[in-house]
Design a protein around this motif. Sequence first.
Motif, mmCIF file in Angstrom:
data_model
loop_
_atom_site.group_PDB
_atom_site.id
_atom_site.type_symbol
_atom_site.label_atom_id
_atom_site.label_comp_id
_atom_site.label_asym_id
_atom_site.label_seq_id
_atom_site.Cartn_x
_atom_site.Cartn_y
_atom_site.Cartn_z
ATOM 1 N N ILE A 25 0.870 -1.181 0.000
ATOM 2 C CA ILE A 25 0.000 0.000 0.000
ATOM 3 C C ILE A 25 0.903 1.226 0.000
ATOM 4 O O ILE A 25 1.708 1.409 0.903
ATOM 5 N N ASN A 41 -5.277 0.335 -8.105
ATOM 6 C CA ASN A 41 -5.187 -1.066 -7.744
ATOM 7 C C ASN A 41 -4.540 -1.805 -8.898
ATOM 8 O O ASN A 41 -5.189 -2.111 -9.875
ATOM 9 N N GLN A 45 -0.409 -4.130 -5.504
ATOM 10 C CA GLN A 45 -0.013 -2.801 -5.061
ATOM 11 C C GLN A 45 -1.238 -1.887 -5.069
ATOM 12 O O GLN A 45 -2.015 -1.899 -5.999
ATOM 13 N N ILE A 57 -7.609 5.149 4.948
ATOM 14 C CA ILE A 57 -6.466 4.243 5.100
ATOM 15 C C ILE A 57 -6.929 2.925 5.712
ATOM 16 O O ILE A 57 -6.581 1.843 5.234
ATOM 17 N N LEU A 58 -7.733 2.997 6.777
ATOM 18 C CA LEU A 58 -8.239 1.779 7.412
ATOM 19 C C LEU A 58 -9.104 0.965 6.453
ATOM 20 O O LEU A 58 -9.024 -0.272 6.437
ATOM 21 N N GLU A 59 -9.909 1.639 5.647
ATOM 22 C CA GLU A 59 -10.729 0.944 4.661
ATOM 23 C C GLU A 59 -9.850 0.197 3.656
ATOM 24 O O GLU A 59 -10.117 -0.957 3.320
ATOM 25 N N MET A 60 -8.791 0.833 3.189
ATOM 26 C CA MET A 60 -7.878 0.194 2.245
ATOM 27 C C MET A 60 -7.219 -1.026 2.885
ATOM 28 O O MET A 60 -7.156 -2.098 2.293
ATOM 29 N N VAL A 61 -6.730 -0.869 4.111
ATOM 30 C CA VAL A 61 -6.072 -1.983 4.799
ATOM 31 C C VAL A 61 -7.049 -3.138 4.984
ATOM 32 O O VAL A 61 -6.714 -4.304 4.718
ATOM 33 N N LYS A 62 -8.275 -2.848 5.422
ATOM 34 C CA LYS A 62 -9.283 -3.901 5.597
ATOM 35 C C LYS A 62 -9.572 -4.605 4.272
ATOM 36 O O LYS A 62 -9.669 -5.832 4.227
ATOM 37 N N ASN A 63 -9.708 -3.837 3.189
ATOM 38 C CA ASN A 63 -9.987 -4.432 1.883
ATOM 39 C C ASN A 63 -8.832 -5.311 1.405
ATOM 40 O O ASN A 63 -9.039 -6.395 0.857
ATOM 41 N N VAL A 64 -7.615 -4.843 1.606
ATOM 42 C CA VAL A 64 -6.447 -5.616 1.198
ATOM 43 C C VAL A 64 -6.345 -6.902 2.016
ATOM 44 O O VAL A 64 -6.110 -7.981 1.470
ATOM 45 N N LEU A 65 -6.562 -6.801 3.325
ATOM 46 C CA LEU A 65 -6.499 -7.998 4.168
ATOM 47 C C LEU A 65 -7.607 -8.992 3.816
ATOM 48 O O LEU A 65 -7.377 -10.199 3.794
#
Length: 71
Positions: A25, A41, A45, A57-65
């Motif tokens: 990210i 996306n 990456q 940022i938290l939304e991106m991290v949650k989606n990636v995880l």
Amino acid sequence: MPDMSGDEVTAALLKGHSTAKIPIIFLTAILTKEEEMVRGNFGRQFVIVKPTTVEKILEMVKNVLAANPAS
């Protein structure tokens, strides 16, 4: 980053045996919002353009995880 560009760091991580499968990210101020739409996306990456919010940022991290569960 003073010693390496984001592209150089990405190349090094993708070449590393223990880091090749880790999603990346980017948090950057260099891309425009239009570039974020195009490059937001690509592969493993993801790009977030500053200014941003903690929520984004938290939304991106949650989606990636969620998309890349640990093996």
